[in-house]
Scaffold this motif. Structure first.
Motif, PDB file in Angstrom:
ATOM      1  N   PRO A  57       0.807  -1.233   0.000  1.00 45.94           N
ATOM      2  CA  PRO A  57       0.000   0.000   0.000  1.00 45.94           C
ATOM      3  C   PRO A  57       0.834   1.274   0.000  1.00 45.94           C
ATOM      4  O   PRO A  57       0.447   2.276  -0.614  1.00 45.94           O
ATOM      5  N   ARG A  58       1.979   1.269   0.647  1.00 50.88           N
ATOM      6  CA  ARG A  58       2.822   2.462   0.700  1.00 50.88           C
ATOM      7  C   ARG A  58       3.380   2.822  -0.680  1.00 50.88           C
ATOM      8  O   ARG A  58       3.696   3.985  -0.939  1.00 50.88           O
ATOM      9  N   LEU A  59       3.521   1.811  -1.546  1.00 50.52           N
ATOM     10  CA  LEU A  59       4.051   2.054  -2.891  1.00 50.52           C
ATOM     11  C   LEU A  59       2.948   2.157  -3.932  1.00 50.52           C
ATOM     12  O   LEU A  59       3.229   2.258  -5.128  1.00 50.52           O
ATOM     13  N   ASN A  60       1.702   2.152  -3.461  1.00 49.06           N
ATOM     14  CA  ASN A  60       0.568   2.310  -4.371  1.00 49.06           C
ATOM     15  C   ASN A  60       0.347   3.798  -4.622  1.00 49.06           C
ATOM     16  O   ASN A  60      -0.357   4.483  -3.886  1.00 49.06           O
ATOM     17  N   LEU A  61       0.950   4.307  -5.674  1.00 46.45           N
ATOM     18  CA  LEU A  61       0.895   5.733  -5.980  1.00 46.45           C
ATOM     19  C   LEU A  61      -0.313   6.081  -6.826  1.00 46.45           C
ATOM     20  O   LEU A  61      -0.456   7.222  -7.277  1.00 46.45           O
ATOM     21  N   GLN A 391       3.308   1.035 -21.015  1.00 43.25           N
ATOM     22  CA  GLN A 391       4.481   0.171 -20.875  1.00 43.25           C
ATOM     23  C   GLN A 391       5.364   0.631 -19.715  1.00 43.25           C
ATOM     24  O   GLN A 391       5.925  -0.193 -18.993  1.00 43.25           O
ATOM     25  N   ILE A 392       5.483   1.940 -19.543  1.00 40.81           N
ATOM     26  CA  ILE A 392       6.265   2.457 -18.412  1.00 40.81           C
ATOM     27  C   ILE A 392       5.609   2.039 -17.102  1.00 40.81           C
ATOM     28  O   ILE A 392       6.283   1.620 -16.159  1.00 40.81           O
ATOM     29  N   SER A 393       4.289   2.152 -17.035  1.00 44.38           N
ATOM     30  CA  SER A 393       3.560   1.740 -15.837  1.00 44.38           C
ATOM     31  C   SER A 393       3.799   0.274 -15.523  1.00 44.38           C
ATOM     32  O   SER A 393       4.067  -0.099 -14.372  1.00 44.38           O
ATOM     33  N   ASP A 394       3.726  -0.565 -16.546  1.00 47.11           N
ATOM     34  CA  ASP A 394       3.969  -1.999 -16.342  1.00 47.11           C
ATOM     35  C   ASP A 394       5.392  -2.258 -15.866  1.00 47.11           C
ATOM     36  O   ASP A 394       5.626  -3.073 -14.964  1.00 47.11           O
ATOM     37  N   ALA A 395       6.360  -1.558 -16.475  1.00 47.81           N
ATOM     38  CA  ALA A 395       7.764  -1.799 -16.136  1.00 47.81           C
ATOM     39  C   ALA A 395       8.093  -1.357 -14.714  1.00 47.81           C
ATOM     40  O   ALA A 395       8.950  -1.961 -14.057  1.00 47.81           O
ATOM     41  N   LEU A 396       7.428  -0.332 -14.208  1.00 52.73           N
ATOM     42  CA  LEU A 396       7.703   0.147 -12.850  1.00 52.73           C
ATOM     43  C   LEU A 396       7.263  -0.846 -11.788  1.00 52.73           C
ATOM     44  O   LEU A 396       7.735  -0.802 -10.646  1.00 52.73           O
ATOM     45  N   ILE A 402       3.314   1.074  -7.959  1.00 55.33           N
ATOM     46  CA  ILE A 402       2.049   1.025  -8.682  1.00 55.33           C
ATOM     47  C   ILE A 402       1.743   2.451  -9.137  1.00 55.33           C
ATOM     48  O   ILE A 402       1.302   3.295  -8.358  1.00 55.33           O
ATOM     49  N   VAL A 403       2.034   2.717 -10.406  1.00 54.53           N
ATOM     50  CA  VAL A 403       1.828   4.038 -10.996  1.00 54.53           C
ATOM     51  C   VAL A 403       0.834   3.881 -12.138  1.00 54.53           C
ATOM     52  O   VAL A 403       1.138   3.232 -13.138  1.00 54.53           O
ATOM     53  N   PRO A 404      -0.362   4.440 -12.010  1.00 47.48           N
ATOM     54  CA  PRO A 404      -1.383   4.225 -13.037  1.00 47.48           C
ATOM     55  C   PRO A 404      -1.103   5.003 -14.319  1.00 47.48           C
ATOM     56  O   PRO A 404      -0.532   6.092 -14.294  1.00 47.48           O
ATOM     57  N   ALA A 405      -1.507   4.427 -15.432  1.00 46.44           N
ATOM     58  CA  ALA A 405      -1.505   5.108 -16.717  1.00 46.44           C
ATOM     59  C   ALA A 405      -2.935   5.094 -17.233  1.00 46.44           C
ATOM     60  O   ALA A 405      -3.638   4.088 -17.108  1.00 46.44           O
ATOM     61  N   TYR A 406      -3.379   6.205 -17.784  1.00 40.56           N
ATOM     62  CA  TYR A 406      -4.764   6.284 -18.250  1.00 40.56           C
ATOM     63  C   TYR A 406      -4.886   7.357 -19.321  1.00 40.56           C
ATOM     64  O   TYR A 406      -4.000   8.193 -19.491  1.00 40.56           O
ATOM     65  N   THR A 407      -5.993   7.318 -20.024  1.00 44.49           N
ATOM     66  CA  THR A 407      -6.269   8.330 -21.034  1.00 44.49           C
ATOM     67  C   THR A 407      -7.258   9.339 -20.474  1.00 44.49           C
ATOM     68  O   THR A 407      -8.068   9.031 -19.601  1.00 44.49           O
ATOM     69  N   VAL A 417      -1.541   9.648 -19.850  1.00 44.54           N
ATOM     70  CA  VAL A 417      -0.624  10.151 -18.825  1.00 44.54           C
ATOM     71  C   VAL A 417      -0.353   9.105 -17.754  1.00 44.54           C
ATOM     72  O   VAL A 417      -1.091   8.129 -17.597  1.00 44.54           O
ATOM     73  N   LEU A 418       0.730   9.324 -17.034  1.00 48.79           N
ATOM     74  CA  LEU A 418       1.025   8.631 -15.780  1.00 48.79           C
ATOM     75  C   LEU A 418       0.708   9.599 -14.650  1.00 48.79           C
ATOM     76  O   LEU A 418       0.811  10.817 -14.816  1.00 48.79           O
ATOM     77  N   ARG A 419       0.316   9.071 -13.489  1.00 45.64           N
ATOM     78  CA  ARG A 419      -0.010   9.953 -12.364  1.00 45.64           C
ATOM     79  C   ARG A 419       0.540   9.379 -11.073  1.00 45.64           C
ATOM     80  O   ARG A 419       0.346   8.208 -10.769  1.00 45.64           O
TER      81      ARG A 419
END
Length: 502
Positions: A57-61, A391-396, A402-407, A417-419
């Motif tokens: 949870p602490r790394l769930n950004l 792909q960046i989100s998956d690689a992280l 856990i960095v979401p990517a969305y449109t 974007v990534l957020r």
């Protein structure tokens, strides 16, 4: 609530746990209750083994929701975990603590509370329920007004930006209210007050403004909305009100941006919701909604029950709920005070600034989030022709992040974007570590063959577009069309709701 899904051909038994096998010899059925009991140690170990594969949870950004609290607050929550809040007669002190929280929050939002008066509000399980209750109040008020004027009252609508959280779509669908969305555009990812007021008609129950967009963290201009809507109300004779969805920004703006007028200082703002489990700094399961005055909450929406020991007014969508989060919210309010909240929010904003600067230094991203707003960083690739933010989100994830990517929503779907949400427990050192991991991921993806250009469908589209555009200006437009197509292709890999978590 998440709807239950299963794999097409799931295994019928849970794998035997390495340590629990000391107690359990037979595999557990996956979708049926076991026939016999098991030792408590075995049940604990079986579940612990499965939960090991959950994210940290602490790394769930991706989430705005609080993931750390002080041990003293944890103890208070555990001590009250067996209290059902709805039993107000049995737990009067807990009820009193909720009332204190409501009044503290209402005063924080500059509610016009007279001497000796109590604020009007209620604790909820989150901002989703709070928005449902506020929406119901607006709908009922509008229906009563239309009935008294002898006009039809069967087609209510609500005006929002296309960037609203999914709970607004739920409210509209569940309670049969038309949702009129102001579309976004590239570079402007919040509701345009001018366009919003243009969409208002006699059937509009309210205009919903967001203080802290889920997409970019930006505060919408509630003051301008109030001015424009006041003018339209005078011209038309209507009295269309404003609701402020301050789920994320309600515990930020009063402490960091006190001069921004968005709350009950504006006459048309009749209700505000805020998430205690976001920047209110409480674990998931607590939200708040407060009204400007008693007149803004219709009496016939409030139920009175007496079968728990005394007359108890209630205005909620559910009945039973735990007391722990309410007690935790009261703890945070008195433990931190105004000074403490201000210090924490300023620290979050400072860490967000460090993260933003580090991302910009890579030279590979364009930051689309704003400096004034919720402490988060939303950023898009300047060049997505070789790889995408997905792909960046998956690689992280290989680093645990856990960095979401969305449109973006309509009409900016071609922007992906990534957020990164910066919470209290996201330190400066974690920000620096994340930046270094992003740089590693970029270096790795740069060294790989492009996964996009190998997509024959995208290549075909690219050739067609470039073939149609000969001059430089047309070629530039062709590049944009290619980018839009690439983004649409990658959207198929994203199964979650684009606007994230409430």
């Amino acid at each position: 609530m998440v709807l239950t899904t299963t794999n097409p051909a799931p295994k019928q038994f849970v794998e035997s746990s390495t340590f629990a096998s000391r107690y359990v010899r037979q595999p557990l059925p996956r979708f049926q209750m076991p026939e016999t009991s098991m030792p408590k140690e075995a049940a604990y170990q079986v579940i612990t083994d499965e939960l090991m594969l959950d994210g940290n949870p602490r790394l769930n950004l991706a989430s705005f929701v609080t993931t750390w609290m002080e041990p003293e607050c944890d103890k208070l929550m555990m001590a009250s975990i067996n209290k059902n809040y709805v039993d107000m007669d049995e737990y009067p002190v807990t009820t009193e603590l909720q009332n204190r929280c409501v009044n503290m929050i209402a005063n924080l939002f500059n509610a016009p509370i007279g001497s000796g008066e109590a604020a009007v509000g209620v604790g909820t399980v989150g901002s989703s329920e709070a928005i449902m209750l506020a929406g119901l109040a607006f709908k009922r008020k509008w229906q009563q007004k239309m009935k008294s004027q002898g006009k039809p009252y069967d087609k209510p609508n609500i005006v929002t930006g296309a960037n609203v959280q999914v709970c607004w779509e739920k409210f509209a669908r569940y309670f049969e209210v038309e949702l009129k969305e102001v579309k976004l555009k590239e570079g402007y990812y919040v509701m345009d007050p001018v366009k919003a007021v243009e969409m208002v008609d006699e059937n509009t129950i309210c205009v919903a403004a967001i203080l802290g967009s889920t997409l970019t963290g930006e505060f919408e201009n509630v003051k301008l909305l109030n001015e424009l809507l006041t003018k339209k109300n005078k011209e038309t004779g209507w009295d269309t009100p404003i609701h402020v969805d301050a789920a994320s920004g309600g515990f930020i703006a009063p402490f960091v941006y006190p001069k921004i007028e968005w709350d009950f200082r504006l006459p048309l703002v009749k209700s505000i919701n805020v998430s205690g489990h976001k920047y209110g700094l409480v674990y998931a399961g607590i939200g708040w909604v407060v009204w400007r005055s008693k007149e803004d909450l219709p009496d016939d929406l409030v139920f009175h029950i007496n079968y728990l020991g005394s007359d108890q007014p209630t205005f909620t969508l559910n009945f039973s709920k735990g007391s722990s989060q309410i007690i935790a919210q009261y703890y945070q309010l008195i433990r931190l005070g105004f000074e403490g909240y201000k210090s924490i929010m300023e620290n979050c904003i400072g860490n967000a600034r460090i993260l933003k600067e580090g991302i910009e230094k890579t030279g590979r991203f364009e930051v689309v989030s704003k400096d004034v707003g919720v402490p988060l960083v939303a950023f898009a690739l300047k060049d997505s022709t070789k790889y995408t933010v997905f792909q960046i989100s998956d690689a992280l994830r290989k680093f645990g992040w856990i960095v979401p990517a969305y449109t973006m929503p309509a009409d900016a779907e071609h922007i992906a974007v990534l957020r990164v949400v910066v919470r209290e427990d996201f330190s400066c050192s974690l920000a620096e570590r994340l930046i270094s991991h992003i740089q590693e991921v970029l270096k790795e993806l740069d060294s790989l063959p492009s996964r996009i250009v190998k997509d024959s469908h995208v290549v075909t589209v690219a050739k067609e577009v470039v073939g149609e555009n000969k001059d430089a200006e047309a070629a530039k437009m062709g590049d944009r069309k290619i980018q839009e197509k690439v983004t649409k292709q990658w959207r198929h890999f994203v199964k979650t709701k684009k606007t994230g978590v409430c």
